[in-house]
Enzyme design. Structure first.
Site, PDB file in Angstrom:
ATOM      1  N   ALA A 139      11.990  10.791  -0.352  1.00 13.72           N
ATOM      2  CA  ALA A 139      11.048  11.194   0.972  1.00 13.72           C
ATOM      3  C   ALA A 139      10.304  10.238   1.403  1.00 13.72           C
ATOM      4  O   ALA A 139      10.290   9.135  -0.080  1.00 13.72           O
ATOM      5  CB  ALA A 139      10.575  13.002   0.820  1.00 13.72           C
ATOM      6  N   GLY A 156      13.894   3.012  -3.025  1.00 15.59           N
ATOM      7  CA  GLY A 156      14.059   2.685  -4.178  1.00 15.59           C
ATOM      8  C   GLY A 156      14.762   1.558  -4.792  1.00 15.59           C
ATOM      9  O   GLY A 156      14.582   0.825  -4.013  1.00 15.59           O
ATOM     10  N   ASP A 170     -10.279  10.791   2.515  1.00 16.07           N
ATOM     11  CA  ASP A 170     -10.393  11.221   1.099  1.00 16.07           C
ATOM     12  C   ASP A 170     -11.643  12.635   0.450  1.00 16.07           C
ATOM     13  O   ASP A 170     -12.518  11.736   1.088  1.00 16.07           O
ATOM     14  CB  ASP A 170     -11.027   9.968   0.092  1.00 16.07           C
ATOM     15  CG  ASP A 170      -9.553   9.334  -0.081  1.00 16.07           C
ATOM     16  OD1 ASP A 170      -9.353   9.117  -0.449  1.00 16.07           O
ATOM     17  OD2 ASP A 170     -10.177   7.777  -0.022  1.00 16.07           O
ATOM     18  N   ASN A 227      -1.998  12.862  -9.354  1.00 16.06           N
ATOM     19  CA  ASN A 227      -1.532  11.308  -8.897  1.00 16.06           C
ATOM     20  C   ASN A 227      -0.819  11.177 -10.454  1.00 16.06           C
ATOM     21  O   ASN A 227      -1.047  10.560 -11.453  1.00 16.06           O
ATOM     22  CB  ASN A 227      -3.192  10.735  -9.222  1.00 16.06           C
ATOM     23  CG  ASN A 227      -3.977  11.364  -7.855  1.00 16.06           C
ATOM     24  OD1 ASN A 227      -4.114  12.283  -7.439  1.00 16.06           O
ATOM     25  ND2 ASN A 227      -4.297  10.282  -7.246  1.00 16.06           N
ATOM     26  N   TYR A 239       2.049  12.811   5.982  1.00 14.40           N
ATOM     27  CA  TYR A 239       3.011  13.363   4.006  1.00 14.40           C
ATOM     28  C   TYR A 239       2.503  14.627   3.899  1.00 14.40           C
ATOM     29  O   TYR A 239       3.763  15.172   3.477  1.00 14.40           O
ATOM     30  CB  TYR A 239       2.746  12.092   3.353  1.00 14.40           C
ATOM     31  CG  TYR A 239       2.853  12.313   2.052  1.00 14.40           C
ATOM     32  CD1 TYR A 239       1.560  12.732   1.082  1.00 14.40           C
ATOM     33  CD2 TYR A 239       3.798  12.397   1.096  1.00 14.40           C
ATOM     34  CE1 TYR A 239       1.935  12.993  -0.055  1.00 14.40           C
ATOM     35  CE2 TYR A 239       4.642  12.573   0.294  1.00 14.40           C
ATOM     36  CZ  TYR A 239       3.537  12.794  -0.689  1.00 14.40           C
ATOM     37  OH  TYR A 239       4.093  12.955  -1.383  1.00 14.40           O
ATOM     38  N   ASN A 278      12.660  12.595   8.200  1.00  8.46           N
ATOM     39  CA  ASN A 278      12.936  12.121   6.627  1.00  8.46           C
ATOM     40  C   ASN A 278      12.544  13.026   5.517  1.00  8.46           C
ATOM     41  O   ASN A 278      13.740  13.595   4.958  1.00  8.46           O
ATOM     42  CB  ASN A 278      12.302  10.904   6.390  1.00  8.46           C
ATOM     43  CG  ASN A 278      13.117  10.048   4.810  1.00  8.46           C
ATOM     44  OD1 ASN A 278      14.139  10.543   5.185  1.00  8.46           O
ATOM     45  ND2 ASN A 278      12.424   9.890   4.191  1.00  8.46           N
ATOM     46  N   ASP A 284      20.163   8.096  -2.919  1.00  7.77           N
ATOM     47  CA  ASP A 284      19.075   6.858  -2.529  1.00  7.77           C
ATOM     48  C   ASP A 284      19.970   6.472  -1.729  1.00  7.77           C
ATOM     49  O   ASP A 284      21.122   5.367  -1.543  1.00  7.77           O
ATOM     50  CB  ASP A 284      18.856   6.429  -3.730  1.00  7.77           C
ATOM     51  CG  ASP A 284      17.221   6.001  -3.721  1.00  7.77           C
ATOM     52  OD1 ASP A 284      16.285   6.298  -4.683  1.00  7.77           O
ATOM     53  OD2 ASP A 284      16.798   5.471  -3.252  1.00  7.77           O
ATOM     54  N   LEU A 327      18.419   3.513  -0.929  1.00  9.37           N
ATOM     55  CA  LEU A 327      17.267   2.266  -1.393  1.00  9.37           C
ATOM     56  C   LEU A 327      16.578   1.912  -0.840  1.00  9.37           C
ATOM     57  O   LEU A 327      16.386   0.285  -0.342  1.00  9.37           O
ATOM     58  CB  LEU A 327      19.020   1.254  -1.444  1.00  9.37           C
ATOM     59  CG  LEU A 327      19.778   1.753  -2.671  1.00  9.37           C
ATOM     60  CD1 LEU A 327      20.199   0.620  -2.835  1.00  9.37           C
ATOM     61  CD2 LEU A 327      18.749   2.164  -3.701  1.00  9.37           C
ATOM     62  N   THR A 366       3.533  18.209  -3.250  1.00  7.02           N
ATOM     63  CA  THR A 366       2.273  17.018  -3.715  1.00  7.02           C
ATOM     64  C   THR A 366       0.822  17.607  -3.451  1.00  7.02           C
ATOM     65  O   THR A 366       1.133  19.316  -2.625  1.00  7.02           O
ATOM     66  CB  THR A 366       2.429  16.137  -2.614  1.00  7.02           C
ATOM     67  OG1 THR A 366       0.978  15.806  -2.529  1.00  7.02           O
ATOM     68  CG2 THR A 366       2.234  16.682  -0.838  1.00  7.02           C
TER      69      THR A 366
HETATM   70  C1  WQD Z   1      -7.064   7.813  -5.870  1.00  7.28           C
HETATM   71  C2  WQD Z   1      -8.472   7.379  -5.620  1.00  7.28           C
HETATM   72  C3  WQD Z   1      -9.433   6.212  -2.987  1.00  7.28           C
HETATM   73  C4  WQD Z   1      -7.498   2.618  -4.203  1.00  7.28           C
HETATM   74  C5  WQD Z   1      -1.796  10.176  -4.526  1.00  7.28           C
HETATM   75  C6  WQD Z   1      -0.943   9.935  -3.134  1.00  7.28           C
HETATM   76  C7  WQD Z   1      -0.856  11.392  -2.913  1.00  7.28           C
HETATM   77  C8  WQD Z   1      -0.735  12.281  -3.912  1.00  7.28           C
HETATM   78  C9  WQD Z   1      -1.372  12.159  -4.448  1.00  7.28           C
HETATM   79  C10 WQD Z   1       1.886  12.465  -4.326  1.00  7.28           C
HETATM   80  C11 WQD Z   1      -9.558   7.959  -3.429  1.00  7.28           C
HETATM   81  C12 WQD Z   1      -9.878   4.920  -4.898  1.00  7.28           C
HETATM   82  C13 WQD Z   1      -7.860   3.623  -4.518  1.00  7.28           C
HETATM   83  C14 WQD Z   1      -8.288   1.267  -4.289  1.00  7.28           C
HETATM   84  C15 WQD Z   1      -9.568   3.280  -4.501  1.00  7.28           C
HETATM   85  N1  WQD Z   1       0.781  11.794  -4.632  1.00  7.28           N
HETATM   86  N2  WQD Z   1      -9.022   3.836  -4.607  1.00  7.28           N
HETATM   87  N3  WQD Z   1      -9.387   1.963  -3.959  1.00  7.28           N
HETATM   88  O1  WQD Z   1      -5.209   9.331  -2.024  1.00  7.28           O
HETATM   89  O2  WQD Z   1      -5.210  10.187  -4.443  1.00  7.28           O
HETATM   90  O3  WQD Z   1      -3.346   9.762  -3.155  1.00  7.28           O
HETATM   91  O4  WQD Z   1      -1.817  11.001  -5.136  1.00  7.28           O
HETATM   92  O5  WQD Z   1       2.201  13.369  -3.494  1.00  7.28           O
HETATM   93  O6  WQD Z   1       0.897  11.539  -2.344  1.00  7.28           O
HETATM   94  O7  WQD Z   1      -1.188   8.873  -2.701  1.00  7.28           O
HETATM   95  O8  WQD Z   1      -3.988   8.005  -4.588  1.00  7.28           O
HETATM   96  O9  WQD Z   1      -4.405   5.803  -5.807  1.00  7.28           O
HETATM   97  O10 WQD Z   1      -4.399   6.290  -3.604  1.00  7.28           O
HETATM   98  O11 WQD Z   1      -6.301   7.130  -4.594  1.00  7.28           O
HETATM   99  O12 WQD Z   1     -11.306   3.251  -4.467  1.00  7.28           O
HETATM  100  O13 WQD Z   1      -7.531   0.291  -4.346  1.00  7.28           O
HETATM  101  O14 WQD Z   1      -9.102   6.079  -5.493  1.00  7.28           O
HETATM  102  O15 WQD Z   1     -10.313   6.045  -2.075  1.00  7.28           O
HETATM  103  O16 WQD Z   1     -10.385   8.007  -4.322  1.00  7.28           O
HETATM  104  P1  WQD Z   1      -4.659   9.114  -3.886  1.00  7.28           P
HETATM  105  P2  WQD Z   1      -4.759   6.333  -4.727  1.00  7.28           P
END
Ligand code: WQD
Length: 342
Positions: A78, A36, A289, A174, A145, A95, A31, A33, A120
Site C-alpha cells: 500500500a 520497497g 495532527d 507509530n 490514507y 492502489n 512487491d 518495488l 493503521t
Molecule cells: C509524529 C509527531 C508530528 C516530523 C504516522 C503515520 C501514520 C500512522 C501513524 C501507520 C506529530 C511531529 C513529525 C517532524 C514533528 N502509521 N513531527 N517534526 O503523523 O503521527 O502518523 O504514524 O500507518 O501512517 O504517518 O507520525 O512521525 O509524521 O509525526 O514535529 O519533522 O511528530 O507533528 O505530532 P504521525 P509522524
C-alpha cells in the site's frame, strides 16, 4: 506454512519476513518495488522468492497463487504517506483499495481464506477518548490514507459474510526501530516521520528538526504518540496469522505500547542516546495532527498473548545503529540493482 507477503520489500514487511523465516515458515513475496527495496530481500536471503508486480495485476496474482499455493496472506502492499494522500487521493484509493479487492478476489478464487491486513491508527483521526480501544472509538480518518485503510476494513467484513474470507486487521500506531544487529531497517530517503527525521539531525544529515506545534494541551505542549518497535509489530502479524488458522475468527487489534511520548520526549531521548545536541526549531502546527493518541492494546495481549518487548529507547538505539551503518539507506550507491522478472 506457506505465506504470501505482499509489500514484503518494505520496512514492516521485511521485518515480518525476518520473523517468519526464524519460525521456519515458507515465504513468497509480491512487491512492485515502487517504495520497497530489493536489497532488503537480498539481505534476508529470499530474493529468489520475489515476484515483482502490483496487487492490481489480477493475472499476475492468479499466476502467483497457482504456482506457489499460499495458505495465508499478510498484506502490506500500500502507499502510506499521509501528506501525499492528501495531494493525490486517487492514487491511494486505486492502489490501497482496488489493489486489495483484486487480491481478495484472487484469494476467493483460489480458496485461500486467511488474511492479515496492515491497517493503521489513522482510521481513528482525532480519538474521542484515550487510550484508543478497538471498537468504542469513533473512526473518523482525517486523510485519504487513513480513509483507504478504513474502507478496506469495511470491505473485509462483507468478504467474510459472502465468501468466508477471514481477516485480522492490525491498526499500527507509530512504528519505529530496526532489527537487532542492524541487518535490516527503515530506508529514510523519503521518510518524514519524527524518529528518522530526528536521527538525521543527530547524524548531521540535516541541520535541524522542526517541531510542528508547541501549544497543544499536553505536558510539554508538543504532540503525543504511541511509538511501537517494528519487531514487536512483526511478531503480532505472525500471532494473528496463527490465531486465524486456529480460531477461524475475523477480528482487529490496536497495536501500540499503551505509552504516549511527546515530540520533545523523543528529541530528548535521541539527544541522550546519541550525545548530539542538534538544533530544534519550534514551528507552527501541522494540519491534521491530533494532539495526542495512544493505544489500548489489551485485546491483542489477551487474545494473541502478544507482548511488547521494546521501549522507546530500544527503538531509537536500534534505528540509530541502522542509520549509522546505512547512511544512504538501502542504496549504498547508485549501482544498478538487478531485478528478477516477476
Ligand atoms: C509524529 C509527531 C508530528 C516530523 C504516522 C503515520 C501514520 C500512522 C501513524 C501507520 C506529530 C511531529 C513529525 C517532524 C514533528 N502509521 N513531527 N517534526 O503523523 O503521527 O502518523 O504514524 O500507518 O501512517 O504517518 O507520525 O512521525 O509524521 O509525526 O514535529 O519533522 O511528530 O507533528 O505530532 P504521525 P509522524
Amino acid at each position: 506454512m506457506r505465506v504470501l507477503v505482499t509489500g514484503g520489500a518494505g520496512y514492516i514487511g521485511s521485518h515480518t519476513i525476518m520473523e517468519l523465516l526464524k519460525q521456519q515458515h515458507e515465504v513468497i513475496v509480491l512487491d512492485s518495488l515502487e517504495t520497497g527495496y530489493i536489497e532488503a530481500l537480498v539481505e534476508l536471503g529470499i530474493v529468489n522468492r520475489l515476484v515483482v508486480g502490483s496487487t492490481q495485476d489480477a493475472q499476475l496474482l492468479d499466476r502467483v497463487f497457482r504456482e506457489y499455493k499460499p495458505e495465508a496472506v499478510i498484506h502490506f502492499a500500500a502507499y502510506k504517506s499521509v501528506a501525499e494522500s492528501i495531494e493525490n487521493p486517487n492514487r491511494y484509493f486505486q492502489n490501497n483499495v482496488f489493489g486489495t479487492t483484486t487480491l481478495l478476489d484472487t484469494m476467493v478464487r483460489h480458496g485461500v481464506k486467511n488474511l492479515v491486513f496492515s491497517s493503521t491508527c489513522a482510521i481513528f483521526g482525532t480519538p474521542s477518548y484515550l487510550p484508543v480501544q478497538e471498537h468504542n472509538n469513533n473512526t473518523n480518518p482525517e486523510n485519504p490514507y487513513g480513509e483507504s485503510k478504513l474502507i478496506v476494513e469495511q470491505i473485509l467484513r462483507w468478504y467474510d459474510r459472502a465468501y468466508g474470507l477471514k481477516s485480522v486487521c492490525l491498526r499500527y500506531f507509530n512504528v519505529a526501530g530496526a532489527a537487532e544487529g542492524a541487518r535490516i531497517g527503515e530506508d529514510w530517503t523519503k521518510a518524514q516521520n519524527l524518529i528518522p527525521v530526528v536521527l538525521k539531525a543527530a547524524l548531521g544529515v540535516i541541520d535541524s528538526v522542526q517541531v510542528f506545534g508547541s501549544d497543544y494541551p499536553t505536558h510539554d505542549g508538543t504532540c503525543i504518540r504511541d511509538y511501537i518497535h517494528v519487531v514487536d509489530l512483526a511478531q503480532a502479524h505472525i500471532l494473528s496469522m496463527e490465531y486465524l488458522l486456529t480460531t477461524n475468527t475475523a477480528t482487529c487489534y490496536n497495536l501500540g505500547t499503551g505509552k504516549g511520548s511527546s515530540v520533545m520526549d523523543v528529541i530528548q531521548t535521541v539527544r541522550n542516546i546519541t550525545g548530539e545536541n542538534f538544533k530544534v526549531i519550534m514551528s507552527p502546527r501541522r494540519p491534521g495532527d491530533p494532539a495526542a493518541i495512544w493505544a489500548d492494546s489489551f485485546k491483542a495481549v489477551q487474545e494473541l498473548g502478544w507482548k511488547t518487548r521494546y521501549n522507546l529507547e530500544d527503538m531509537i538505539r536500534s534505528a540509530y545503529q541502522w542509520h549509522k551503518s546505512h547512511p544512504n539507506g538501502w542504496r549504498q550507491s547508485d549501482s544498478e540493482v538487478l531485478i528478477p522478472m516477476g
